[in-house]
Design a protein around this motif. Sequence first.
Motif, short mmCIF file in Angstrom:
data_model
loop_
_atom_site.label_atom_id
_atom_site.label_comp_id
_atom_site.label_asym_id
_atom_site.label_seq_id
_atom_site.Cartn_x
_atom_site.Cartn_y
_atom_site.Cartn_z
N TRP A 47 56.13 62.12 68.25
CA TRP A 47 54.83 61.97 69.51
C TRP A 47 55.49 61.50 69.97
O TRP A 47 55.94 62.08 71.45
N ILE A 48 57.60 60.88 70.20
CA ILE A 48 57.80 60.41 71.19
C ILE A 48 58.93 61.75 72.01
O ILE A 48 58.73 61.92 73.14
N ALA A 49 59.02 63.12 70.68
CA ALA A 49 60.20 63.79 71.42
C ALA A 49 59.20 64.48 72.07
O ALA A 49 59.61 65.64 73.21
N LEU A 50 57.54 65.20 71.67
CA LEU A 50 56.73 65.79 72.57
C LEU A 50 56.78 64.91 73.95
O LEU A 50 56.64 65.44 75.12
N GLY A 51 56.50 63.37 73.84
CA GLY A 51 56.11 62.41 75.08
C GLY A 51 57.53 62.87 76.49
O GLY A 51 58.01 63.34 77.71
N LEU A 52 59.08 63.02 75.88
CA LEU A 52 59.67 62.28 76.40
C LEU A 52 60.28 64.50 77.22
O LEU A 52 60.68 63.88 78.00
N GLY A 53 60.45 64.99 76.22
CA GLY A 53 59.98 66.69 76.47
C GLY A 53 58.86 67.23 77.49
O GLY A 53 59.49 67.68 78.87
N THR A 54 57.77 66.51 77.86
CA THR A 54 56.57 67.15 78.93
C THR A 54 56.98 66.53 79.92
O THR A 54 56.74 67.04 80.57
N SER A 61 60.33 67.46 81.91
CA SER A 61 60.27 69.18 82.13
C SER A 61 59.53 68.76 83.83
O SER A 61 59.44 69.48 84.60
N LEU A 62 58.17 67.88 83.19
CA LEU A 62 57.05 67.90 84.91
C LEU A 62 58.00 67.28 85.89
O LEU A 62 57.94 67.66 87.03
N LEU A 63 58.86 66.70 85.80
CA LEU A 63 60.03 65.77 86.25
C LEU A 63 61.09 67.22 87.07
O LEU A 63 61.29 66.81 88.24
N VAL A 64 61.89 67.50 86.22
CA VAL A 64 62.82 68.72 87.02
C VAL A 64 61.88 70.22 87.32
O VAL A 64 62.33 70.11 88.55
N GLY A 65 60.48 69.96 87.57
CA GLY A 65 59.58 70.71 87.48
C GLY A 65 59.23 70.80 89.31
O GLY A 65 59.23 71.07 89.83
N CYS A 66 58.82 69.02 89.28
CA CYS A 66 58.26 68.74 90.56
C CYS A 66 59.71 68.21 91.52
O CYS A 66 59.58 68.39 93.08
N GLY A 67 61.04 67.80 91.05
CA GLY A 67 62.03 67.67 91.88
C GLY A 67 62.46 69.20 92.78
O GLY A 67 63.02 69.37 93.42
N LEU A 68 62.14 70.22 91.80
CA LEU A 68 62.76 71.92 92.31
C LEU A 68 61.72 72.09 92.99
O LEU A 68 62.47 72.57 94.27
#
Length: 88
Positions: free
Chosen positions: A43-50, A53-60
Amino acid sequence: MRTLGAGQIALILVLMALLILTGVWATTVWNATGDVVMDRHGWIALGLGTFFSLLVGCGLMALMFFSSRSGHDEAADPFRKNQGPPAE
Protein backbone atom coordinates in the motif's frame (compact mmCIF):
# COMPACT_ATOMS: atom_id res chain seq x y z
CA MET A 1 -24.49 18.18 -39.62
CA ARG A 2 -22.30 15.89 -41.71
CA THR A 3 -23.05 12.23 -42.14
CA LEU A 4 -20.41 9.71 -41.24
CA GLY A 5 -18.63 7.85 -44.00
CA ALA A 6 -18.03 4.10 -44.08
CA GLY A 7 -14.42 4.50 -42.91
CA GLN A 8 -15.43 6.63 -39.94
CA ILE A 9 -18.14 4.16 -38.93
CA ALA A 10 -15.65 1.29 -39.20
CA LEU A 11 -13.14 3.22 -37.06
CA ILE A 12 -15.78 3.94 -34.40
CA LEU A 13 -16.82 0.27 -34.33
CA VAL A 14 -13.22 -0.92 -33.98
CA LEU A 15 -12.52 1.57 -31.19
CA MET A 16 -15.72 0.58 -29.37
CA ALA A 17 -14.78 -3.10 -29.69
CA LEU A 18 -11.34 -2.34 -28.24
CA LEU A 19 -12.95 -0.43 -25.36
CA ILE A 20 -15.29 -3.33 -24.60
CA LEU A 21 -12.48 -5.89 -24.81
CA THR A 22 -10.33 -3.77 -22.49
CA GLY A 23 -13.19 -3.54 -19.99
CA VAL A 24 -13.74 -7.33 -20.11
CA TRP A 25 -10.00 -7.95 -19.67
CA ALA A 26 -9.77 -5.50 -16.74
CA THR A 27 -12.78 -7.10 -15.04
CA THR A 28 -11.33 -10.57 -15.51
CA VAL A 29 -7.95 -9.56 -14.06
CA TRP A 30 -9.63 -7.71 -11.18
CA ASN A 31 -11.71 -10.76 -10.27
CA ALA A 32 -8.78 -13.16 -10.68
CA THR A 33 -6.72 -11.24 -8.13
CA GLY A 34 -9.57 -10.68 -5.69
CA ASP A 35 -8.20 -12.98 -2.98
CA VAL A 36 -4.66 -11.57 -3.02
CA VAL A 37 -3.83 -9.68 0.14
CA MET A 38 -1.56 -6.64 -0.10
CA ASP A 39 0.48 -5.88 3.00
CA ARG A 40 1.44 -2.48 4.38
CA HIS A 41 4.54 -2.16 2.15
CA GLY A 42 2.44 -2.76 -0.96
CA TRP A 43 0.00 0.00 0.00
CA ILE A 44 2.88 2.38 0.74
CA ALA A 45 4.46 1.61 -2.64
CA LEU A 46 1.11 2.11 -4.40
CA GLY A 47 0.53 5.43 -2.64
CA LEU A 48 4.03 6.74 -3.32
CA GLY A 49 3.91 5.63 -6.95
CA THR A 50 0.56 7.37 -7.46
CA PHE A 51 1.73 10.53 -5.70
CA PHE A 52 4.97 10.87 -7.65
CA SER A 53 3.28 10.05 -10.96
CA LEU A 54 0.78 12.84 -10.36
CA LEU A 55 3.59 15.17 -9.23
CA VAL A 56 5.61 14.56 -12.41
CA GLY A 57 2.52 14.88 -14.62
CA CYS A 58 1.38 18.14 -13.01
CA GLY A 59 4.92 19.52 -13.10
CA LEU A 60 5.31 18.79 -16.79
CA MET A 61 1.93 20.35 -17.56
CA ALA A 62 2.89 23.46 -15.58
CA LEU A 63 6.19 23.71 -17.48
CA MET A 64 4.33 23.35 -20.78
CA PHE A 65 1.94 26.20 -19.93
CA PHE A 66 4.78 28.37 -18.61
CA SER A 67 6.79 27.77 -21.78
CA SER A 68 3.80 28.55 -23.97
CA ARG A 69 3.04 31.82 -22.18
CA SER A 70 6.62 33.03 -21.94
CA GLY A 71 7.22 32.90 -25.69
CA HIS A 72 9.92 30.23 -25.76
CA ASP A 73 7.92 28.09 -28.20
CA GLU A 74 7.96 30.67 -30.98
CA ALA A 75 11.72 30.39 -31.42
CA ALA A 76 11.46 26.60 -31.87
CA ASP A 77 9.07 26.85 -34.85
CA PRO A 78 10.91 28.43 -37.82
CA PHE A 79 7.96 27.84 -40.18
CA ARG A 80 5.45 29.92 -38.26
CA LYS A 81 4.94 33.37 -39.72
CA ASN A 82 5.56 36.33 -37.47
CA GLN A 83 2.12 37.41 -36.36
CA GLY A 84 0.91 39.84 -33.77
CA PRO A 85 -0.79 38.81 -30.57
CA PRO A 86 -4.20 37.13 -30.97
CA ALA A 87 -7.24 39.37 -30.84
CA GLU A 88 -9.23 39.05 -27.63
